[in-house]
Design a protein around this motif. Sequence first.
Motif: not given
Length: 1004
Positions: A62-63, A66-67, A79-81, A84, A210
């Motif tokens: 996941l990290e 992240a972008t 992006t994933y961040n 989320k 999170t």
Amino acid sequence: MQNKGLVKLFAVLFGLVSIYQLSFTFKANQIERNAKEIAISKVSDTEVDYRAKRSNEEANYLESIATDTVFNLGIAKFTYNEVKEKAMNLGLDLKGGINVILQVSVKDILKGLANNSKNPIFNKALDDASELQKNSQNTYLEDFFKAFDAIKGDTKLASPDIFYTKALDGEIDGSMSDDEVKQVIQTKIDESIISAFEVLRKRIDEFGVTSPNIQRLGTSGRILVELPGVKDIERATGLLQSTAQLEFWDAYKGEDYFTFLSQANEVLKGIVNPKPEVQKAEGDDEENATDSKIDELLGDTTTDSTAVAANPLFDLIRGQGYPGGPVIAKFEIKDKAKVDEYLNMPQVRALLPVEQRYVKFAFGKPEKDSELIDLYALIGNRDNTPELSGAVVTDARNAFGPTGKPEVSMQMNAKGAKIWEEMTGRAYSQGTQIAIVLDNIVYSAPGVTSGPIAGGNSSISGSFTLNEAVDLANVLRAGKLPARADIIQSEVVGPSLGQEAIDNGKLSFMIALALVLVWMIIYYGKAGGFADIAMALNILLIFGILSGLGAVLTLPGIAGIVLTIGMSVDANVIIYERIREEIAKGKALKEAIQDGFNNALSSILDANITTGLTALILFIFGTGPIKGFATTLLIGIGTSLFTAIFITRLLIDWYVNRGGKLVFSTALTKNLFRNLNIEFLQKRKIAYIVSGVFLLISLGSLLTEGLDQGVDFVGGRTYQVRFAQDVNPTEITATLSNAFGSADAKTFGDANQLKITTKYKVNETGAEVDEEMRIELYKALQPHLDGLSYEDFISDADTKTVGLMKYYKVTPTIADDIKQASFWAILGSLIVVFLYILMRFKKWQFSLGAVLAVFHDVLIVLGVFSLTYKFLPFSMEIDQAFIAAILTVIGYSLNDTVIVFDRIREYLNEHSSWNFGKVINVSLSSTLGRTLNTSSTTLVVLLAIFIFGGDSIRGFMFALIVGIVVGTYSSLFIATPLMYDTISSAEKRKGREASKTQKKEVLK
């Protein structure tokens, strides 16, 4: 209906925005499921510590994205961040994690501001304030001022040995009055708490949780921290409670102090063993020595707590340090407090040479999987202040040392670098070590082998894991807390229990929704189908708003949504019943629809406003999951009004204008509740007797049996433990009572799950005490755990099925505050509703009848809980969730009552010739269909949640079910009759006199 186009546009836009908001939740869930699958494919369950490895793999994946762009909507990419961040936040009970309330020690801040004053009045005032806090709703500072004023005599707060110090120079001077000093101190305390809040916020941001939630609670020095999804609970609590008080001390050589320990042991023999030794028989020494060796071989090093220790200090030593090193001796962790007490006894410290009388004894950080800790002797001073502190550290980073082990590297400012160079030069020339101390624990005590260290670079090494090094660097960068922060309330939920809650919530939601949808069609035919469409939009809007606002969805929140489904039917039922009445009068369909909606509006608004007021008070006074329940209820009330009044109307008008025919009933319900004429008032005396009997039974049980008060109201710790096999709660209670002095185990849901409550060490708040309690709990339960290891017992695995699933702690101080807040929440809701009804109906008798009926409902619900909590097979503790249920019952009961009152007001205006009793009877009869329809629908919903919603909210649902039944009864037989009986005879005669006057006019 005017402005149909605007309503349509708004509904479409509102729906699209809700779908847009929810799409991020679906995408985030998809990505996280994929991450779990990747972790499972990489780590076999045959590997050692596979759960932790899978968790790390999942986090790393996941990290890594992240972008990266993971969601493409055409007009925008995310992006994933970002996905989320926009996804719906799940609460602790659905995702697992930890929720704590930290109390920043105002007492410690005051001591710091007073430069650790030895003034006896100041210190007695501090102690008195601590006692006052046990039964006080004031802040600690208010109680300190109160305690000081009571004993101060001629002493002033601005005395040189209290607050007129160098630290406060320029802000306080000796001429200031106590009131002036109090204002300055209040400001300083506020600044310190804000500083603590910011330090904690920075630490949490670095921790990478999170959707964390951190809030300052009023001015009490309390800070709420919610960390959903956190699995390593011990790591999280350590991060929150560490004050990060970093200090550098010169250390004595350990071997130089072993002789001192020998001398101390001799002195302690006379203190700990004051009685002369008993004459031993010949051969006893040899026999005891043999027994001791056997015990040592068997690993049994325990001693009888009642036996006299031959060597009080030496018997506790488990090893020595290496020659030339700083470690004096090694002790077991459990003996730390005793050793510390011995070494600080005046008789023992008197053995120290004059030049060493300020020596500071400190313990080291235990190594992983070890029960031993090292004892150090640090070179102290009169002020007990280090030569160098963490205030000089400008940056800290986790790194790897020469041996490849994790450590923390630090950079100091110019002042710190100079002092560090002096200290390392001195240690190099003398061959000694420098102890690096964090929160009174020696993390490392390195020697200096290559001369003075210039530039201000240093490092902290030790038996760190990588996470420990990361966290330590984190807290050092964020800065130290101005005072210690104790956890006074905490709740920990395992992730597997959270997943169970989600599954149960989904099931209860779908069943309740299906039942309501089907019922509306059975009762109202096609019109019921239109109400169902509006209800589906209502649910979409609720979830969309929750997601858009960033609100946290909890299990009580899901219950609030499901309850909203039941209550949203109410508005449609009121409208449809009014339309049926208009059709029965002979009006055309379109006119009946028009008048039905218009006439129902007042009742709908009054009913929802009263419910909304109680939900608002619940939101203000509630915390955590209860606030989530209030949030969804408030949102649900708003969206229900919109969909029932506007969307249903749009659908009905569209259908009728196309030539469709609606009868708002089916063959089964066409004449149901029609032409009723029940003499409710004539039956009121019977109702008073029945209610009186129930109230007497309830009050009798409350006075004799009481209630099962949860830890929310009395303080303590609660553990939810699941076993592989069914267990006997009575047997477990006996076992735990031996370990904790007193404990209570009750079956919680299935027979293999217990809820264990104890007040043992409830006033001790340190993280080490919480860990000690978990260890003791495990030891006591071990015979029933089928060989489960301690690590698996407390494990945070997503698939965990046995062991410690959840635990909850509340200290007595905050328990008292919760109890007070609950009382004011209930009282406040009654006062607000009384005033609202008085404003709407212009007669205090209406308000009195409604509020007395609510008191009646609350007392009976309490009575039912008092009578049944000992034998019903689910938890019936009185806690914050129960208070939420009571407030919901209040809102629902008032909802019913207000509908009746609204009809009475309408008939009083329309039928001025009727006597007052007839108005009431006809009003109650005409609204009976709506009352029973809504109540039965809501009960069906509540029963679905009660049966399928999970153990944690079963008691909450039971309170609502009892409350709805009693509330429906009281709105018909208590509220309105009480209002009638308090109306003056003159008011009642007005209708009769009007009727007589009308007859005379006809005769003339």
